[in-house]
Scaffold this active site. Structure first.
Site, PDB file in Angstrom:
ATOM      1  N   HIS A 111       0.821  -1.204  -0.053  1.00  0.00           N
ATOM      2  CA  HIS A 111       0.143   0.132   0.004  1.00  0.00           C
ATOM      3  C   HIS A 111       0.711   1.296  -0.139  1.00  0.00           C
ATOM      4  CE1 HIS A 111       0.104   0.903   4.618  1.00  0.00           C
ATOM      5  NE2 HIS A 111       0.165  -0.275   4.572  1.00  0.00           N
ATOM      6  N   GLU A 160      -5.001   1.666   2.836  1.00  0.00           N
ATOM      7  CA  GLU A 160      -4.869   0.551   3.421  1.00  0.00           C
ATOM      8  C   GLU A 160      -5.310   0.860   5.046  1.00  0.00           C
ATOM      9  OE1 GLU A 160      -3.010  -2.445   5.973  1.00  0.00           O
ATOM     10  OE2 GLU A 160      -2.855  -0.108   5.860  1.00  0.00           O
ATOM     11  N   GLU A 161      -4.822   2.015   5.323  1.00  0.00           N
ATOM     12  CA  GLU A 161      -4.947   2.380   6.815  1.00  0.00           C
ATOM     13  C   GLU A 161      -6.326   2.610   7.416  1.00  0.00           C
ATOM     14  OE1 GLU A 161      -2.449   1.665   8.620  1.00  0.00           O
ATOM     15  OE2 GLU A 161      -0.566   1.984   7.362  1.00  0.00           O
ATOM     16  N   ASP A 221       5.971   1.991   6.850  1.00  0.00           N
ATOM     17  CA  ASP A 221       4.520   1.156   6.566  1.00  0.00           C
ATOM     18  C   ASP A 221       3.513   2.054   5.479  1.00  0.00           C
ATOM     19  OD1 ASP A 221       2.111  -0.076   6.912  1.00  0.00           O
ATOM     20  OD2 ASP A 221       1.619   0.494   8.704  1.00  0.00           O
ATOM     21  N   HIS A 268       3.708   3.337  12.982  1.00  0.00           N
ATOM     22  CA  HIS A 268       2.682   4.218  13.155  1.00  0.00           C
ATOM     23  C   HIS A 268       3.347   5.556  13.897  1.00  0.00           C
ATOM     24  CE1 HIS A 268      -0.736   1.766  11.669  1.00  0.00           C
ATOM     25  NE2 HIS A 268       0.189   1.607  10.999  1.00  0.00           N
TER      26      HIS A 268
HETATM   27 CO    CO Z   1       0.611  -1.236   6.598  1.00  0.00          CO
END
Ligand code: CO
Length: 363
Positions: free
Chosen positions: A65, A212-213, A180, A323
């Site tokens: 992603h 995605e998140e 990420d 994150h």
């Molecule tokens: Co991810």
């Protein structure tokens, strides 16, 4: 001097792409995948790149992603501060006292999530977490009009962490935002560079997904567009090799090679595909590690449930401090993941994929 991989990692992680605003990352991936036979977007914005091999089928989807965690301007207060909504799963204490960039139509505006000074706080208040609904961004504006008219800030503008790529420990590890899942995009880009044109007995469809998140939204639509026979999702893994985190929470560590999720809250991997990757890693002498997580959701789960379902595994690169404004990865884990992925793609011919898709009891 940074080499090609370090340059790509810096470019991908420095790019602004909060959930729903992935354009700058998509532009990088369009360039990375320029050799594709077709390069298109689905209706939600995921980028789909087709790489024909010696056979039309099986069709193998490899996905990662593009979006990263961010904020979104909710409103501007009378005195020019920004109140915001979060994009993705933030810890409240990761938001406060950080630098940000508000992405307006006329460019990026710097700001800070201000923190109340310790000088005025009671001893009890000093130990408390600042809740995100009480936080604000200070962009230096003097009024709502100043923020809106001079700085060009509007409700709905996305906000990204202000955090630049930096090599650590002489370049064996890297510090950056948005590993990420820019690390997943880098792994796919690297693996496709390793694959000779046509040197695979299948069609590889590389997908850079959006959103995605906030619930695997781009994976859902792109899996329907691609209709894969089998898929490999490439994600940021969860390193548990720093003080205060235990092996009962996550098991990956930096330098241990790529990982496979055996369980997360969204997905169980296909067992034959899991073993195929593990056996291949053993054959190639590549380190491979596993993770059993109680939380975490990832795109693979949306892909494995599209249409009548498909074998999917989530291949990971361990990341520390996910994150937040800054995560840490190890370069050798990225290289190991790309080598394994390239070799998997070389070997997924029609017979192999038919065997992996079978649920006959005899293995
Ligand atoms: Co991810």
């Amino acid at each position: 001097m940074p080499d090609a991989l370090e340059t790509l990692l810096a470019e991908l992680t420095n790019a602004d792409g909060p959930t729903g605003f992935e354009g700058p990352v998509r532009a990088i991936m369009r360039r990375e995948w320029a050799a594709a036979s077709s390069l298109e977007t689905d209706g939600l914005g995921s980028l789909i790149a087709r790489f024909p091999g010696t056979q039309e089928r099986p069709r193998v989807m490899v996905a990662a992603h593009m979006d990263e965690l961010g904020l979104l301007v909710r409103r501007i207060t009378d005195d020019g501060y920004l109140k915001f909504e979060t994009l993705g799963g933030w810890l409240d204490q990761a938001i406060v006292n950080q630098r940000w960039r508000v992405l307006t139509r006329s460019g990026a505006v710097p700001g800070v999530t201000g923190i109340k000074t310790v000088h005025v706080m009671t001893p009890e208040a000093r130990g408390q977490v600042f809740k995100k609904q009480d936080l604000f961004i200070d962009v230096g504006a003097t009024s709502r009009e100043d923020a809106a008219e001079r700085l060009g800030i509007r409700p709905g503008d996305p906000v990204v962490p202000d955090s630049l790529f930096q090599p650590l420990a002489g370049g064996t590890r890297y510090l950056a935002k948005a590993w990420d899942d820019r690390v997943g995009l880098a792994v796919i880009a690297l693996a496709l560079r390793e694959l000779d044109a046509g040197g695979h007995p299948n069609e590889v469809v590389a997908v850079a997904t959006v959103q995605e998140e906030v619930g695997l939204r781009g994976a859902q639509t792109s899996a329907h567009a691609v209709q894969p026979d089998l898929a490999i999702n490439v994600e940021s893994g969860v390193a548990a090799d720093y003080p205060g985190i235990s092996q009962d929470e996550a098991q990956e560590r930096l330098g241990g090679g790529p990982g496979i999720f055996l369980h997360d809250s969204s997905m169980l991997p296909n067992l034959r595909l899991r073993d195929f990757l593990a056996d291949l890693a053993g054959e190639l002498g590549l380190a491979l590690q596993y993770n059993v997580l109680s939380g975490y959701g990832q795109d693979g789960s949306a892909i494995q449930r599209a249409f009548a379902g498909a074998p999917v595994v989530n291949l990971t690169v361990p990341v520390r401090y996910l994150h937040s404004h800054t995560g840490v990865v190890q370069r050798s884990d990225i290289e190991g993941a790309a080598r394994l992925l390239a070799e998997v793609l070389r070997r997924l011919d029609a017979d192999t994929v038919a065997r992996l898709r079978s649920f006959d009891d005899e293995r």
